[in-house]
Each structure stands twice: as structure tokens, then as C-alpha cells.
Scaffold this motif. Structure first.
Motif, PDB file in Angstrom:
ATOM      1  N   ASP A  58       0.809  -1.225   0.000  1.00 59.76           N
ATOM      2  CA  ASP A  58       0.000   0.000   0.000  1.00 59.76           C
ATOM      3  C   ASP A  58       0.840   1.273   0.000  1.00 59.76           C
ATOM      4  O   ASP A  58       0.425   2.286  -0.567  1.00 59.76           O
ATOM      5  CB  ASP A  58      -0.909   0.029   1.233  1.00 59.76           C
ATOM      6  N   TYR A  59       1.999   1.235   0.656  1.00 63.76           N
ATOM      7  CA  TYR A  59       2.801   2.450   0.833  1.00 63.76           C
ATOM      8  C   TYR A  59       4.271   2.159   0.586  1.00 63.76           C
ATOM      9  O   TYR A  59       4.768   1.085   0.912  1.00 63.76           O
ATOM     10  CB  TYR A  59       2.641   2.987   2.268  1.00 63.76           C
ATOM     11  N   ILE A  60       4.942   3.183   0.049  1.00 54.95           N
ATOM     12  CA  ILE A  60       6.387   3.063  -0.187  1.00 54.95           C
ATOM     13  C   ILE A  60       6.997   4.456  -0.080  1.00 54.95           C
ATOM     14  O   ILE A  60       6.340   5.457  -0.391  1.00 54.95           O
ATOM     15  CB  ILE A  60       6.665   2.408  -1.555  1.00 54.95           C
ATOM     16  N   GLY A  61       8.227   4.521   0.404  1.00 59.30           N
ATOM     17  CA  GLY A  61       8.874   5.817   0.526  1.00 59.30           C
ATOM     18  C   GLY A  61      10.196   5.713   1.250  1.00 59.30           C
ATOM     19  O   GLY A  61      10.836   4.656   1.273  1.00 59.30           O
ATOM     20  N   VAL A  62      10.554   6.837   1.867  1.00 58.19           N
ATOM     21  CA  VAL A  62      11.852   6.914   2.540  1.00 58.19           C
ATOM     22  C   VAL A  62      11.694   7.684   3.849  1.00 58.19           C
ATOM     23  O   VAL A  62      10.960   8.658   3.930  1.00 58.19           O
ATOM     24  CB  VAL A  62      12.909   7.563   1.614  1.00 58.19           C
ATOM     25  N   VAL A  63      12.384   7.180   4.884  1.00 58.78           N
ATOM     26  CA  VAL A  63      12.387   7.808   6.203  1.00 58.78           C
ATOM     27  C   VAL A  63      13.835   8.096   6.564  1.00 58.78           C
ATOM     28  O   VAL A  63      14.610   7.165   6.783  1.00 58.78           O
ATOM     29  CB  VAL A  63      11.746   6.893   7.278  1.00 58.78           C
ATOM     30  N   GLN A  64      14.214   9.367   6.555  1.00 57.35           N
ATOM     31  CA  GLN A  64      15.572   9.767   6.933  1.00 57.35           C
ATOM     32  C   GLN A  64      16.619   8.943   6.179  1.00 57.35           C
ATOM     33  O   GLN A  64      17.587   8.464   6.762  1.00 57.35           O
ATOM     34  CB  GLN A  64      15.771   9.611   8.438  1.00 57.35           C
ATOM     35  N   GLY A  65      16.400   8.741   4.888  1.00 55.39           N
ATOM     36  CA  GLY A  65      17.345   8.000   4.053  1.00 55.39           C
ATOM     37  C   GLY A  65      17.150   6.491   4.032  1.00 55.39           C
ATOM     38  O   GLY A  65      17.871   5.782   3.341  1.00 55.39           O
ATOM     39  N   ILE A  66      16.178   5.981   4.775  1.00 57.90           N
ATOM     40  CA  ILE A  66      15.926   4.540   4.844  1.00 57.90           C
ATOM     41  C   ILE A  66      14.697   4.207   3.996  1.00 57.90           C
ATOM     42  O   ILE A  66      13.608   4.722   4.269  1.00 57.90           O
ATOM     43  CB  ILE A  66      15.692   4.088   6.294  1.00 57.90           C
ATOM     44  N   PRO A  67      14.866   3.357   2.973  1.00 57.19           N
ATOM     45  CA  PRO A  67      13.706   2.974   2.170  1.00 57.19           C
ATOM     46  C   PRO A  67      12.753   2.100   2.989  1.00 57.19           C
ATOM     47  O   PRO A  67      13.190   1.194   3.694  1.00 57.19           O
ATOM     48  CB  PRO A  67      14.290   2.161   1.013  1.00 57.19           C
ATOM     49  N   VAL A  68      11.451   2.410   2.917  1.00 59.18           N
ATOM     50  CA  VAL A  68      10.444   1.630   3.629  1.00 59.18           C
ATOM     51  C   VAL A  68       9.278   1.304   2.703  1.00 59.18           C
ATOM     52  O   VAL A  68       8.974   2.058   1.783  1.00 59.18           O
ATOM     53  CB  VAL A  68       9.911   2.344   4.898  1.00 59.18           C
TER      54      VAL A  68
END
Length: 186
Positions: free
Chosen positions: A64-74
Motif C-alpha cells: 500500500d505504501y512506499i517511501g523513505v524515512v531519513q534516508g531509509i527505504p520503507v
């Protein structure tokens, strides 16, 4: 093919809360997470309102969701569970495969589950999801019970954020780092 009418609104409140959370994270510069649109083929469109009344999924979606958190792909998927038992039929083989490949690329994959009975949001690590999945493949339970979960991964609502999952992501990352250090020492 699955019909949009039969499944389209399941979990919409959960996803709306996650979308609000992701907007807050973006505004605060903490993360950039986007909802992955599910590709559909419209079959029936209301000519007056231009709303899609019937559609079919073009292909299997990943998460459902994809992105980046402080340089960490999630990447993560949002799920709901009405009772104490979460059926693994709610997670599809292609989603597990995508999450496995995402993790192999040093990303972090997980599920956000809302347990309605307990009014509780939960961060399920990919590691634990993978264990439950493997157990099912080996002939064991095709589900997991609420009492099998580590409740320290419960997601709390705070700081004006609907579903503040970044704290649990940080905990997941710290546990991964501790496991790496333990393996180095061994």
C-alpha cells in the motif's frame, strides 16, 4: 479478476489515518511516504458525475505504501483484523515476495495492522511476518493470534500524529542493529 465494488472500501478509514500521518511526517520533514495507487481498468463510468462505478484490478499490487524515512527505504501494507486471529490469507504471496526483495535491497518492510477488537494499531516486522508465513507453508497455522505478538510494537497516537509508526520503525531498526552486533560477536 476481483471487482472494485466488492473490496474497494475495505480499510479505507485505516488508510485515511495513515495518509494523514504521512502528510504530517512530510510537513515535519521526517519522511516521504506515498500511497501506491492500485492500477485498475474502469468498466462502468457514470457519465454525469464521471465516477467509476465498476472496475477491475489490472494487476496484483505490491504494497500500500512506499517511501523513505531519513534516508531509509520503507514499504508497508495496511491491514485490519476484527478479532484475535489474523488470517495470512489477508497477505498475498506476491506481497511477501516483494517485501522479501525489498528487504534484500536493505529496505525495511512491515505491516501496519489495526486490531478492531482491541482498538490497537500494531507494527508487524517483516521478520515476524516471515516466520508466520514460513510456519504456514510448513503445514502449521495459516494465521497468527494476537497473543503471539510482542505488544511493545503497539503504535501509539501522539504528537498530533494519527498513527505514529516511526517510533516502532526506529525500534525495528535498533533490534536489527543489535542482531547484527550479536552475529558479529558470535
Amino acid at each position: 479478476m476481483a471487482s472494485w465494488k466488492s473490496r474497494g472500501l475495505r480499510g479505507s478509514m485505516l488508510e485515511e489515518m495513515i495518509n494523514i500521518t504521512n502528510t504530517k511526517y512530510r510537513e515535519k520533514g521526517l519522511a516521504l511516504i506515498q500511497k501506491v495507487p492500485t492500477p485498475i481498468t474502469p468498466i462502468k463510468i457514470d457519465k454525469e458525475t464521471r465516477h467509476i462505478n465498476l472496475a477491475y484490478f489490472d494487476q496484483k499490487s505490491t504494497v500500500d505504501y512506499i517511501g523513505v524515512v531519513q534516508g531509509i527505504p520503507v514499504c508497508f501494507d495496511a491491514k485490519e483484523c476484527a478479532g484475535d486471529t489474523f488470517s495470512l490469507r489477508n497477505v498475498h504471496k506476491h506481497q511477501i515476495q516483494f517485501m522479501k526483495e525489498f528487504e534484500a535491497q536493505e529496505g525495511v518492510a512491515f505491516l501496519l495492522i489495526y486490531f478492531k477488537k482491541h482498538n490497537l494499531y500494531y507494527y508487524l516486522t517483516y521478520e515476524l511476518l516471515s516466520k508466520f508465513w514460513k510456519r504456514a507453508l510448513e503445514g502449521g497455522r495459516k494465521s497468527f493470534r494476537f497473543d503471539e505478538l510482542d505488544l511493545s510494537f503497539q503504535i501509539h497516537i501522539k504528537n498530533g500524529v494519527c498513527i505514529h509508526y516511526l517510533e516502532q520503525l526506529q525500534k525495528d531498526l535498533l533490534l536489527r542493529e543489535a542482531n547484527i552486533q550479536d552475529n558479529i560477536k558470535a
